[in-house]
Design an enzyme around this catalytic site. Structure first.
Site, PDB file in Angstrom:
ATOM      1  N   HIS A 123      75.023  10.972  75.256  1.00 31.26           N
ATOM      2  CA  HIS A 123      75.541  10.028  76.244  1.00 31.26           C
ATOM      3  C   HIS A 123      76.771  10.568  76.957  1.00 31.26           C
ATOM      4  CE1 HIS A 123      78.048   9.237  72.686  1.00 31.26           C
ATOM      5  NE2 HIS A 123      78.972   8.795  73.518  1.00 31.26           N
ATOM      6  N   ASP A 138      80.314   8.652  78.276  1.00 29.33           N
ATOM      7  CA  ASP A 138      80.951   7.407  77.843  1.00 29.33           C
ATOM      8  C   ASP A 138      80.985   6.333  78.926  1.00 29.33           C
ATOM      9  OD1 ASP A 138      81.489   8.215  75.230  1.00 29.33           O
ATOM     10  OD2 ASP A 138      83.399   9.135  75.787  1.00 29.33           O
ATOM     11  N   HIS A 156      77.866  14.057  75.289  1.00 28.90           N
ATOM     12  CA  HIS A 156      78.094  14.467  73.904  1.00 28.90           C
ATOM     13  C   HIS A 156      77.199  13.677  72.977  1.00 28.90           C
ATOM     14  CE1 HIS A 156      81.100  11.389  74.979  1.00 28.90           C
ATOM     15  NE2 HIS A 156      80.966  10.942  73.742  1.00 28.90           N
ATOM     16  N   ARG A 158      90.166   7.911  68.956  1.00 29.16           N
ATOM     17  CA  ARG A 158      89.851   8.305  70.334  1.00 29.16           C
ATOM     18  C   ARG A 158      90.794   7.623  71.313  1.00 29.16           C
ATOM     19  NH1 ARG A 158      84.301   6.602  73.439  1.00 29.16           N
ATOM     20  NH2 ARG A 158      85.481   5.590  75.095  1.00 29.16           N
TER      21      ARG A 158
HETATM   22  C1  OGA Z   1      83.042   8.856  71.272  1.00 28.02           C
HETATM   23  C2  OGA Z   1      81.911   9.441  70.560  1.00 28.02           C
HETATM   24  C3  OGA Z   1      81.962  11.373  69.170  1.00 28.02           C
HETATM   25  C4  OGA Z   1      82.189  11.732  67.728  1.00 28.02           C
HETATM   26  O1  OGA Z   1      84.106   8.704  70.660  1.00 28.02           O
HETATM   27  O2  OGA Z   1      82.901   8.539  72.464  1.00 28.02           O
HETATM   28  O3  OGA Z   1      80.843   9.459  71.080  1.00 28.02           O
HETATM   29  O4  OGA Z   1      82.130  12.933  67.413  1.00 28.02           O
HETATM   30  N1  OGA Z   1      82.197  10.035  69.384  1.00 28.02           N
HETATM   31  O5  OGA Z   1      82.423  10.833  66.918  1.00 28.02           O
HETATM   32 MN    MN Z   2      81.061   8.869  73.247  1.00 31.35          MN
END
Ligand code: OGA
Ligand code: MN
Length: 288
Positions: free
Chosen positions: A110, A112, A264, A279
């Site tokens: 995806h 974000d 990602h 995050r």
């Molecule tokens: C995010 C996600 C990636 C991870 O925080 O947007 O997709 O490695 N996480 O946890």
């Molecule tokens: Mn993400």
């Protein structure tokens, strides 16, 4: 001596930037993110982000305040729309999988929150607690995904817009645990936005494929059934292994991705273990 130290300008060392794969991603050494960085260093980091699309730092030891201070050098920080932030830090989101949980947050390819009118410019993810193995994150280069399409398909996609929604079942599943304990909105809330299928990066001017399998449900003006064949082709194409890199987290690792030109996918291969990440999301603009 004190006088000298005051007047001496801080040395600006070139950062040590090492690509981790052919398509995307670079590790950056020689910088301590717990410190207040000078403008020249921030400019070098932004340059590395624009060139490599996701940058990684190792062996960092930063507090939530230092994480916020670093993120704010790149733009305004924003809250995640659906789930509450860390206690006392609304702009820090807890990306967590507990020992007993089976789904991981965002566990599919995806970009974000493309269901927002202004999806983020990027995010900075700090590893806080890691499983003994597994829990790597994959990243893919969406410039390359666009550039490798045929001229015919590029022409066909040029005028199209994609409809993103926040409630595709395949992605809702990955956040059901966090919605159960930390939701900010009712489960029925559906956020939706329409964006160009091919967007022009506001800083580099390069074109990137901007649909994603987590949120894009159809082309604007077409039904889901009509859109599905071509969208499915694009979802498969855009994550070809040669467009990707794989990041192995270690204690002290940090990833900073450009959400406008990458996707990602965090790998869910560590059942029975806990993984905790912080995050911070940086504000973006309306995609054009
Ligand atoms: C995010 C996600 C990636 C991870 O925080 O947007 O997709 O490695 N996480 O946890
Ligand atoms: Mn993400």
């Amino acid at each position: 001596m004190a006088q000298l130290a005051k007047t001496a300008s801080p040395a600006t060392n070139a950062l040590d930037i090492r690509p981790v794969a052919g398509a995307v991603g670079a590790e950056i050494f020689g910088v301590d993110l717990s410190q207040e960085l000078n403008d020249e260093t921030i400019a070098q980091i932004r340059g590395a982000l624009l060139e490599h699309l996701v940058i990684f730092f190792r062996d960092q030891d930063i507090t939530p305040e230092q994480h916020l201070a670093f993120a704010r050098r790149f733009g305004d920080t924003v809250e995640y729309p659906l789930v509450k932030g860390v206690e006392g830090y609304p702009d820090i989101m807890l990306v967590i999988k507990h020992e007993h949980e089976t789904v991981n947050f965002g566990g599919l390819w995806h970009s974000d929150t493309t269901y927002l009118e202004k999806p983020p410019m990027g995010s900075i993810l700090v590893a806080r607690e890691l499983p003994p193995y597994g829990g790597d994150t994959l990243f893919a280069n969406m410039y390359m995904a666009y550039e490798t399409l045929s001229d015919g398909l590029k022409e066909l996609l040029a005028p199209l817009r994609g409809v993103s929604v926040s409630n595709r079942p395949r992605v809702s599943e990955t956040r059901q645990e966090r919605m159960a304990d930390s939701a900010k909105v009712t489960p029925e809330t559906v956020l939706t936005a329409v964006h160009p299928v091919v967007r022009t990066h506001p800083e580099t001017g390069r074109k990137a494929l901007y649909v994603n399998g987590a949120h894009t449900i159809r082309f604007d003006g077409m039904s889901e059934a009509e859109s599905a064949p071509l969208l499915d082709y694009l979802f498969k194409h855009q994550t070809r292994p040669e467009f990707t890199c794989r990041f192995r987290w270690e204690p002290g690792s940090i990833a900073f991705w450009d959400n406008r030109a990458t996707q990602h996918n965090p790998i869910n291969d560590y059942h029975g273990f806990k993984r905790v990440m912080h995050r911070i999301t940086i504000a973006g603009e309306i995609p054009e």
